[in-house]
Design an enzyme around this catalytic site. Structure first.
Site, PDB file in Angstrom:
ATOM      1  N   HIS C  85       1.212  -1.617   0.023  1.00  0.00           N
ATOM      2  CA  HIS C  85       0.319  -0.158  -0.287  1.00  0.00           C
ATOM      3  C   HIS C  85       0.961   1.299  -0.054  1.00  0.00           C
ATOM      4  CE1 HIS C  85      -3.172   2.700   1.965  1.00  0.00           C
ATOM      5  NE2 HIS C  85      -3.829   2.174   1.325  1.00  0.00           N
ATOM      6  N   GLU C 133      -2.949   3.431  -7.534  1.00  0.00           N
ATOM      7  CA  GLU C 133      -3.025   4.911  -6.352  1.00  0.00           C
ATOM      8  C   GLU C 133      -2.778   5.620  -6.802  1.00  0.00           C
ATOM      9  OE1 GLU C 133      -1.129   2.008  -3.213  1.00  0.00           O
ATOM     10  OE2 GLU C 133      -2.666   3.120  -2.304  1.00  0.00           O
ATOM     11  N   SER C 195     -11.553   6.576   3.652  1.00  0.00           N
ATOM     12  CA  SER C 195     -11.769   7.642   4.935  1.00  0.00           C
ATOM     13  C   SER C 195     -13.419   8.102   4.679  1.00  0.00           C
ATOM     14  CB  SER C 195     -11.900   8.990   4.571  1.00  0.00           C
ATOM     15  OG  SER C 195     -11.065   9.660   3.512  1.00  0.00           O
TER      16      SER C 195
END
Lengths: 214, 214, 214, 214
Positions: C85, C133, C195
């Protein structure tokens, strides 16, 4: 006072800055030195300026491709080295190993750290000096003596508590000669400079202003 | 004496070892605890044994995917944590950050280090205790008290010189009850154990032998 | 579509979010899962939700204090794991080792990467899926499909060029159900959320909105 | 064939080895180069030998104390660089960044990796070449062609599958001229050498033997 000009990986001409540092060094009581990148050490040292490395690895001769050997930076002309700069943080065991490697190669050592607690820790490893670099001041132009004078005094006290023979440098927040004097008044025996000299239009003039009050 | 059994990532049943540690703890004056992997903390803590984490990261609540938050290991039942174990070395600034994170979450802290110099450095960061782990003894079965007793005494002296409130544990070379006694005689207030208990056929019997002389 | 809710080290109640994800999962055709911290895996898995780890280390059973063992997160209830990640970047050799460790423990794997070149590299290691990402979109609220739709298409093409069996997820810039649909239209077979769900006042409502168009 | 002699941090005289490599280069059809430490680049390049760096960091000009800037090693005379050598492993995102930095500075790039999967990954990042270094062969004296010829062929196939323009070098297990020929027969377009030349009593004779069959 010891004034060490760190060239980082700035787009400056390392030889031109080295020439300026050497010339100013000849006209001041302060001790001046310059820390170029490893690949630039030899040509900087050839100028006659006191030359430092920015980093050495905790290694010996051997199979360490891509690492920085203390003996090799010494051969290239360095007489000292920064260790654990805020831009090159090391594991505790590796700071210890890098200090030992530098000693083995005859290099003087300055171990950098963030705050008084870490300064005490760095001093416990027995380098020649430690440099306190509060992260909140790095590159801000705010003088450490105004922003947080306690941190320098606390760093001096923390180092002295652990090993009274370890000097303390002030590693951030130095822009003017007054800042250098203030750092000395707070107990620092030297300062680390970077962009204020290395990125100045006239590095020699910038440095002369900085050491003028010394 | 404080006896901390580190389960590492051994192929043991963490709950079975925890049960054994808890049972022995009830029949000795020594203080016993067990440090499982993060994913096993909750079920180990449910046994009632004193539970420790093996590591916490220098972070707060936020965007830290894949990291170990001190508050989360505390929520899972840990009351303390190892930091900078020889198998999980951290940068100096991150040891400082991890000690601060652990304190914030109410965790007791033991910072590991290799030698007396690094023990002094670790003590300067203000943990509850430090553990000296000479790399040459880890996993060898050679008791530290025989191989190099000076290293424990020197570690105790180094920690005491920096901060007399920081306890010293002996983090390697402990196989028998005599080793635990010898570590105490050298000034250690506790020991770290691992394979001798966690990989024993009968962890409870192994631990009883270890704490028997205490 | 696969929708993976990453709880990072957010100050949320992992069980409450897990309950919400499980409930929404029962009323949608999408596949939903949640990735809590290692210390929270067991109690999240007990809710019945599909549970993922945020990270596993490239290790086996042994002396790896403070590391995350694939077998242990599987024992705690995880059925898959994120690897590399953007908040937990690994060395190339360690991504390879972590994918192998996860496979060994029966965990599904999603390797994250920044851009199409790295997505191709990640796909070459043979994970079940990769997640792109773009660093410039993480946490910005800007949907990837609007800011830079090419990056998803290019990532799908890069992965397909290397190994057509590796799925591509969209790992940033997903805030609304329309974003999820757009990611799917660009070739993504799933999305990573964080989030928008984990820090929502009402995670269940937020998640229902996200999967509503699917 | 491309033959790159890596001087690591060996206690050799880098200029003497460079002179030898240059002299042999003039009498063979093979392309020969030498990779000294960063601090030795300038004086090695002055010999006229083709000079490579052992590593560059994924950085630009700026505040990167202690790092290796691609532009600086190019200024010192390097025309290429190793990246991700087995002794200097990098994060996937940083290999990508280092390849980009090297390209920006006009340096040729060889990305090292352990096995065919990682070779595929390295090739996906678009370097000029990749080098397969099976960890089990490094420094053993066992020729890769005998110990595990499949790994070279599989690496060539893995790279070709991802990007047919990326060459493959054989990065371990090369001791003799026959090994070099065998590596070529397996599809490698070059080899990495280290101790066999750099630590030889007579580096020039050792290198002549190696390139003799080419």
């Amino acid at each position: 006072m010891f004034v060490l000009v760190n060239l980082k990986t700035y787009p400056c001409d390392p030889v031109a800055v080295a020439d300026a540092v050497r010339d100013v060094d000849e006209s001041t009581d302060a001790r001046l030195a310059v820390a170029p990148q490893a690949a630039d050490l030899a040509r900087v040292a050839e100028t006659g300026v006191e030359t430092w490395a920015q980093h050495v690895d905790p290694i010996e001769h051997g199979s360490n491709t891509g690492h920085t050997l203390a003996e090799s930076v010494a051969d290239a002309g360095a007489v000292g080295t920064l260790i654990n700069h805020s831009e090159r943080r090391l594991k505790l065991a590796d700071i210890d190993g890098s200090v030992r490697a530098a000693e083995r190669a005859g290099l003087e050592t300055v171990v950098c750290a963030n705050n008084p607690e870490q300064i005490g820790a760095a001093a416990a490893l027995g380098p020649d000096a430690v440099a306190v670099e509060p992260p909140e001041l790095i590159g801000t132009g705010t003088p450490v003596s105004q922003a947080d004078p306690d941190i320098v005094e606390d760093a001096v006290e923390a180092a002295d508590n652990v090993d009274s023979e370890v000097s303390v440098l002030c590693g951030a927040g130095i822009s003017t000669g007054d800042d250098v004097v203030a750092a000395g008044d707070l107990g620092a025996e030297g300062v680390l400079l970077a962009s204020g000299v290395a990125k100045a239009d006239d590095p020699q003039a910038a440095l002369e202003d900085l050491v003028d009050p010394l």
